[in-house]
Design an enzyme around this catalytic site. Structure first.
Site, mmCIF file in Angstrom:
data_model
loop_
_atom_site.group_PDB
_atom_site.id
_atom_site.type_symbol
_atom_site.label_atom_id
_atom_site.label_comp_id
_atom_site.label_asym_id
_atom_site.label_seq_id
_atom_site.Cartn_x
_atom_site.Cartn_y
_atom_site.Cartn_z
ATOM 1 N N LEU A 178 0.843 -1.218 0.000
ATOM 2 C CA LEU A 178 0.000 0.000 0.000
ATOM 3 C C LEU A 178 0.869 1.256 0.000
ATOM 4 O O LEU A 178 1.847 1.328 0.747
ATOM 5 C CB LEU A 178 -0.897 0.026 1.255
ATOM 6 C CG LEU A 178 -1.893 -1.105 1.409
ATOM 7 C CD1 LEU A 178 -2.691 -0.919 2.704
ATOM 8 C CD2 LEU A 178 -2.839 -1.149 0.219
ATOM 9 N N GLY A 229 1.787 -17.458 4.903
ATOM 10 C CA GLY A 229 2.871 -16.494 4.685
ATOM 11 C C GLY A 229 2.477 -15.062 5.003
ATOM 12 O O GLY A 229 3.153 -14.132 4.598
ATOM 13 N N LYS A 247 6.423 -0.188 12.761
ATOM 14 C CA LYS A 247 5.765 0.561 11.670
ATOM 15 C C LYS A 247 5.342 1.944 12.161
ATOM 16 O O LYS A 247 5.507 2.944 11.452
ATOM 17 C CB LYS A 247 4.540 -0.205 11.158
ATOM 18 C CG LYS A 247 4.916 -1.497 10.471
ATOM 19 C CD LYS A 247 3.693 -2.302 10.094
ATOM 20 C CE LYS A 247 4.123 -3.648 9.537
ATOM 21 N NZ LYS A 247 3.034 -4.533 9.213
HETATM 22 N N1 LIG Z 1 5.481 -11.655 4.410
HETATM 23 C C1 LIG Z 1 4.856 -10.469 4.325
HETATM 24 O O1 LIG Z 1 3.648 -10.371 4.070
HETATM 25 C C2 LIG Z 1 5.641 -9.201 4.530
HETATM 26 C C3 LIG Z 1 4.998 -7.962 4.315
HETATM 27 C C4 LIG Z 1 5.746 -6.767 4.456
HETATM 28 C C5 LIG Z 1 7.071 -6.846 4.843
HETATM 29 N N2 LIG Z 1 7.643 -8.072 5.081
HETATM 30 C C6 LIG Z 1 9.030 -8.106 5.502
HETATM 31 O O2 LIG Z 1 9.783 -8.779 4.503
HETATM 32 C C7 LIG Z 1 10.898 -9.431 5.115
HETATM 33 C C8 LIG Z 1 10.931 -10.876 4.662
HETATM 34 O O3 LIG Z 1 9.747 -11.525 5.073
HETATM 35 P P1 LIG Z 1 9.426 -13.018 4.578
HETATM 36 O O4 LIG Z 1 8.037 -13.267 5.004
HETATM 37 O O5 LIG Z 1 9.813 -13.190 3.159
HETATM 38 O O6 LIG Z 1 10.467 -13.855 5.498
HETATM 39 P P2 LIG Z 1 11.010 -15.364 5.256
HETATM 40 O O7 LIG Z 1 10.068 -16.124 4.412
HETATM 41 O O8 LIG Z 1 11.388 -15.912 6.589
HETATM 42 O O9 LIG Z 1 12.353 -15.145 4.410
HETATM 43 C C9 LIG Z 1 13.495 -14.572 4.975
HETATM 44 C C10 LIG Z 1 14.641 -14.834 4.024
HETATM 45 O O10 LIG Z 1 15.781 -14.109 4.495
HETATM 46 C C11 LIG Z 1 16.920 -14.968 4.408
HETATM 47 N N3 LIG Z 1 17.993 -14.508 5.298
HETATM 48 C C12 LIG Z 1 18.074 -14.563 6.640
HETATM 49 N N4 LIG Z 1 19.237 -14.019 7.060
HETATM 50 C C13 LIG Z 1 19.886 -13.582 5.935
HETATM 51 C C14 LIG Z 1 21.133 -12.936 5.689
HETATM 52 N N5 LIG Z 1 21.950 -12.593 6.692
HETATM 53 N N6 LIG Z 1 21.482 -12.649 4.416
HETATM 54 C C15 LIG Z 1 20.676 -12.993 3.377
HETATM 55 N N7 LIG Z 1 19.482 -13.614 3.557
HETATM 56 C C16 LIG Z 1 19.088 -13.908 4.814
HETATM 57 C C17 LIG Z 1 16.364 -16.322 4.792
HETATM 58 O O11 LIG Z 1 17.285 -17.328 4.423
HETATM 59 P P3 LIG Z 1 17.231 -18.802 5.117
HETATM 60 O O12 LIG Z 1 16.116 -19.508 4.416
HETATM 61 O O13 LIG Z 1 18.571 -19.365 4.829
HETATM 62 O O14 LIG Z 1 16.980 -18.591 6.583
HETATM 63 C C18 LIG Z 1 15.081 -16.288 3.944
HETATM 64 O O15 LIG Z 1 15.387 -16.608 2.587
HETATM 65 C C19 LIG Z 1 10.712 -9.263 6.626
HETATM 66 O O16 LIG Z 1 11.529 -8.215 7.093
HETATM 67 C C20 LIG Z 1 9.252 -8.885 6.767
HETATM 68 O O17 LIG Z 1 9.015 -8.039 7.892
HETATM 69 C C21 LIG Z 1 6.975 -9.228 4.920
#
Ligand SMILES: NC(=O)c1ccc[n+]([C@@H]2O[C@H](COP(=O)([O-])OP(=O)(O)OC[C@H]3O[C@@H](n4cnc5c(N)ncnc54)[C@H](OP(=O)(O)O)[C@@H]3O)[C@@H](O)[C@H]2O)c1
Length: 384
Positions: A178, A229, A247
């Site tokens: 958004l 997710g 936020k």
């Molecule tokens: N999901 C949503 O709806 C949403 C919405 C807005 C914002 N966000 C934000 O987006 C971010 C990611 O969310 P997600 O839901 O995609 O999380 P996720 O599914 O847990 O994915 C996190 C990813 O980050 C990787 N990672 C962890 N440490 C790392 C490092 N030091 N260097 C490079 N990669 C690393 C993990 O690798 P491994 O698999 O090896 O652990 C994994 O691939 C978060 O900050 C979240 O707050 C998410």
């Protein structure tokens, strides 16, 4: 006096093709959001090239353990498989260590319009962003954590970005896809004053409070949010209010308030002792102990014509300018009408008075968040 007719050139479609604008992307994180971003880069490649003369080239990809780099670019549709599987020619793989990340920044800085994309939930990336912009690399982050460290460090990052004329874009940190942050920036740069922001800023908590209001036990709703997710990687981060608190702080800083995370008043959705359980599975099991109590709270509110929601309020003139927590709202409140993962932010401003400017829509999920990150990348491509 008009030009003689023979000097007037018709203006219209031509076969002239411009050299494509290329953004060179290093993507940190290929989970829910990063994985979806790779899919969207793949799916949009032909349209971006044909209609926008833009190429989003993936030059590096990392998870928590490994980094992949390819001089000629990585195939975004296949790169995740190469993290652990056999490597094709031209692709290099390193352990993800601090020195490898620094080498990566040096290499990325040599590419056209380099962008570091953070789709992790890591603490400690503020310094990485600072080194990136100092090397001339733009940053686009869905990760809030680097932006909620102490003010001095975030301001140093903004100063460095301005000095090196690099963008640090973070639209997806509040409300996922958004356009809440961009809207606030536009209001302020055109001379408006934002007097109050009220929002249901967590798609996850919006989803949970709505599910519970239609009779789903809280523990079941949380499990669904994890499986689909919607939730943070650690759902405790959502239910503690910590994620909404971040936020709220990002929005407050966007309004120019010099606040720290400790200044944010946070009331968790569930009792604090449950939130001390680190393990996700154990936490989900322990949540069952509050299902009945939570259902009674929601029923009691409904009997009074009220609906339980989890709101953030940013009010620069209030003694506590940022407050987040569960509140009961009337049935005709905009938050009461939200469904699924919908979020909303109502901006009361000098010009938008008495009716606030409202941004509303799905506020969580890989697809909308990745689309917001891709939009950030394309904004960077346009400015070069
Ligand atoms: N999901 C949503 O709806 C949403 C919405 C807005 C914002 N966000 C934000 O987006 C971010 C990611 O969310 P997600 O839901 O995609 O999380 P996720 O599914 O847990 O994915 C996190 C990813 O980050 C990787 N990672 C962890 N440490 C790392 C490092 N030091 N260097 C490079 N990669 C690393 C993990 O690798 P491994 O698999 O090896 O652990 C994994 O691939 C978060 O900050 C979240 O707050 C998410």
């Amino acid at each position: 006096m008009g030009l003689p007719a023979k000097q007037i050139r018709p203006v219209g479609p031509t076969n002239l093709r411009l050299a494509p604008r290329r953004v060179s992307v290093c993507l940190l994180g290929c989970g829910v959001v990063g994985g979806e971003l790779l899919q969207q880069i793949t799916d949009q490649a032909a349209t971006l090239a044909a209609e926008h003369d833009t190429e989003v080239r993936l030059v590096a990809l990392a998870n928590s353990r490994l980094i992949l780099v390819a001089d000629a670019g990585l195939d975004p549709a296949r790169a995740v498989d190469w993290l652990d599987g056999p490597l094709p020619d031209g692709v290099r793989r390193y352990e993800n260590t601090p020195s490898a990340r620094d080498a990566l920044l040096r290499e990325l800085a040599q590419r056209p319009v380099p962008v570091l994309v953070d789709a992790t939930a890591c603490e400690g990336h503020t310094a990485l962003f600072q080194r990136a912009v100092q090397r001339g690399i733009h940053v686009a982050t869905a990760n809030k954590k680097p932006l909620v460290v102490v003010n001095d460090r975030v301001e140093a990052l903004s100063r460095a970005a301005r000095r090196h004329r690099r963008a640090v874009r973070f639209e997806t940190t509040v409300g996922a896809g958004l356009p809440i942050i961009e809207t606030i920036k536009n209001l302020r740069t055109t001379g408006d004053t934002v007097r109050r922001i009220e929002g249901s800023l967590s798609g996850t908590l919006g989803y949970l409070t709505h599910q519970v209001s239609v009779g789903v036990p809280l523990s079941v709703a949380v499990r669904q949010a994890v499986e689909q997710g919607y939730s943070e990687p650690q759902p405790q981060d959502d239910l503690s209010g910590a994620d909404v608190g971040r936020k709220g702080l990002i929005l407050a800083r966007e309004l120019g308030l010099r606040l720290e995370l400790d200044d944010v008043e946070i009331e968790p959705l569930v009792p604090s002792d449950l939130l001390e359980i680190d393990d996700v599975e154990a936490f989900l099991a322990a949540l069952e102990s509050v299902d009945d109590r939570f259902a009674r709270r929601v029923e009691s509110a409904a009997a009074r014509g009220r609906v339980l929601r989890y709101l953030a309020v940013v009010d620069p003139s209030a003694p506590t300018p940022v407050r987040v927590g569960p509140v009961e709202v009337d049935r005709d409140h905009p938050a009461a009408r939200l469904r699924g993962t919908e979020a909303f932010g109502a901006l009361q401003t000098r010009r938008y008075d008495p009716c606030p400017l409202v941004v509303q829509g799905p506020g969580a999920g890989g697809a909308v968040t990745a689309a917001g990150l891709l939009a950030d990348l394309l904004q960077i491509a346009r400015r070069g």
